[in-house]
Design a protein around this motif. Sequence first.
Motif, PDB file in Angstrom:
ATOM      1  N   GLN A 433      12.400  -1.527  36.802  1.00 37.47           N
ATOM      2  CA  GLN A 433      13.633  -2.644  36.490  1.00 37.47           C
ATOM      3  C   GLN A 433      14.130  -3.373  37.756  1.00 37.47           C
ATOM      4  OE1 GLN A 433      16.099  -0.015  33.983  1.00 37.47           O
ATOM      5  NE2 GLN A 433      15.515  -1.076  32.045  1.00 37.47           N
ATOM      6  N   THR A 437      13.782  -7.225  38.150  1.00 37.65           N
ATOM      7  CA  THR A 437      14.998  -8.233  38.508  1.00 37.65           C
ATOM      8  C   THR A 437      14.808  -8.828  39.938  1.00 37.65           C
ATOM      9  OG1 THR A 437      16.305  -6.614  37.110  1.00 37.65           O
ATOM     10  CG2 THR A 437      17.375  -8.107  38.617  1.00 37.65           C
ATOM     11  N   VAL A 443      16.418  -8.186  32.847  1.00 42.63           N
ATOM     12  CA  VAL A 443      16.050  -6.869  32.047  1.00 42.63           C
ATOM     13  C   VAL A 443      17.397  -6.129  31.595  1.00 42.63           C
ATOM     14  CG1 VAL A 443      13.808  -6.607  33.431  1.00 42.63           C
ATOM     15  CG2 VAL A 443      15.927  -5.505  34.343  1.00 42.63           C
ATOM     16  N   ILE A 446      20.188  -1.996  34.540  1.00 42.19           N
ATOM     17  CA  ILE A 446      19.339  -1.161  35.223  1.00 42.19           C
ATOM     18  C   ILE A 446      19.634   0.282  34.801  1.00 42.19           C
ATOM     19  CG2 ILE A 446      18.330  -0.364  37.574  1.00 42.19           C
ATOM     20  CD1 ILE A 446      17.615  -3.340  36.612  1.00 42.19           C
ATOM     21  N   ILE A 450      13.510   1.409  28.959  1.00 46.61           N
ATOM     22  CA  ILE A 450      12.713   0.160  28.861  1.00 46.61           C
ATOM     23  C   ILE A 450      12.856  -0.339  27.541  1.00 46.61           C
ATOM     24  CG2 ILE A 450      10.308  -0.573  29.102  1.00 46.61           C
ATOM     25  CD1 ILE A 450      11.529   0.445  31.809  1.00 46.61           C
ATOM     26  N   SER A 454      12.865  -5.735  29.336  1.00 49.94           N
ATOM     27  CA  SER A 454      11.956  -5.051  30.120  1.00 49.94           C
ATOM     28  C   SER A 454      10.563  -5.194  29.714  1.00 49.94           C
ATOM     29  CB  SER A 454      12.148  -3.623  30.335  1.00 49.94           C
ATOM     30  OG  SER A 454      13.608  -3.394  30.823  1.00 49.94           O
TER      31      SER A 454
END
Length: 484
Positions: A433, A437, A443, A446, A450, A454
């Motif tokens: 992630q 980014t 996304v 963090i 997922i 993502s």
Amino acid sequence: MRFALFLSATLSTLAAAALLPASSVMAGGIEFGPTDQAPKAKPQKKKAQPAPDAGDPLAGEAAAPSAAPPAGTPAAATPAAVQTPAVGQATGGRVSTKGMPPPAAPRNCKTSWAFDTWMRDFRREAAAEGISQRTISLALDGMTPDQGVISRDRRQGFFSQSFLDFSAKLATPNRVTNGRAQIQKNRAAFDRAVKQFGVDPGVITGFWALESDFGAGMGKLPIMRSLVTLAYDCRRGPMFRDELKAALQIIDRGDMTPSTMIGSWAGEIGQTQFLPTRYLEHAIDYDGDGRPDLFDSATDIIGTTANYMAHLGWRPNEPWIQEVRVPEQMPWDQSDLAITHPRSQWAAWGVTQADGAPLEKDALPASLLLPMGRFGPAFLAFPNFNVYLQWNQSLNYATTAAYLATRINGAPAMRRGREGIPTLTQDEAKELQRLLTARGFDVGEIDGLIGLKSRQAIKAMQLKYKLPADSYPTPELLAALRRG
């Protein structure tokens, strides 16, 4: 539903946009979470244990704003009008009960306002919206926040599991057996719900099993205190402020008292775990005793669940998912919930039924769902799968619930795909992630989960690196991103 505040939502943002109805505004499917283990014996008498970290409404990424359905998608069939006593009817639609919840603040947010000041302001707001002072005092006098609820809201480990691990813990043979028994036990109520709302008994029973094991795992916390805590907290206060006011309205109209509102840490009500706004809008008195009862009346639980699913757009007499087998070579970039093709097109690309038999060559729109990538289980997801995603944003949850419903209806256990499918650890997922980014993708948080955004970014980078674009995070993609 347990209200399923579960999330690890997983498609792409486009997928959510393509699948969700245009009226999507506020908390629709959220995810608190089902129990992770079905009781081993006599489930009706044994307490279900909550899943580790079960209960995060936004453990993944929120869905994008809804868009129109894909071109060529036939209009949903309209179920018969609901005839229920006034006590079970909607109260005006102040809060939308379709679509996805608003974005949550980061997990590390800090609540900086004083509880006493917040509570004073909330009580004034509730009174201004017509809630009686008697109910406000009865429910809120002496109330304090519960730090344990906040701690559970921050947890997320359960949602970082792979789909195969997740579904193995939840879609158990015991739940299949108990689901079939419930259908037989409550046949008259299910038959009535099918006729009135068009919702398949296996679908209702699958949710019922996951949310509370048919009442064994509803939770034992004071719902009002949980709602006060989550409404006061920084993470998703606005959403739960509405839920808290809805709970006060439920008390105000006489359905329950604060002492009888006992349930999960996330403030959900009854055996299919309705948040208060959903209860207020969709709970119906289906057994005719004068009030909806989602704690003890199987008939009310069945009718209410079907009523809510019809509201979310359930299409009678249509499937929701179908397990399939995919060929070694096919246009993998088409495996996206945002992309639909007629079932005949999937057949033309070599997709077959799970047992290898030819796929139906009809025009029913379907998306190819690969929760573990091209080497794992494969499903065609039909328009009714959208209802699962509104019930709970987690793709793992939605797919597991849909699969469990097919099992209850007699489908065989799914094929697990290739042995040793590569997976990322949660730390590796966080690294992925961060790398996405750094390349300009949004996304969300963090967190190693997922989710929607993502997976959209993963697919874009798979296409860039000329990897099979199945939106599944792999060590191969992570290594390519590390190299730049």
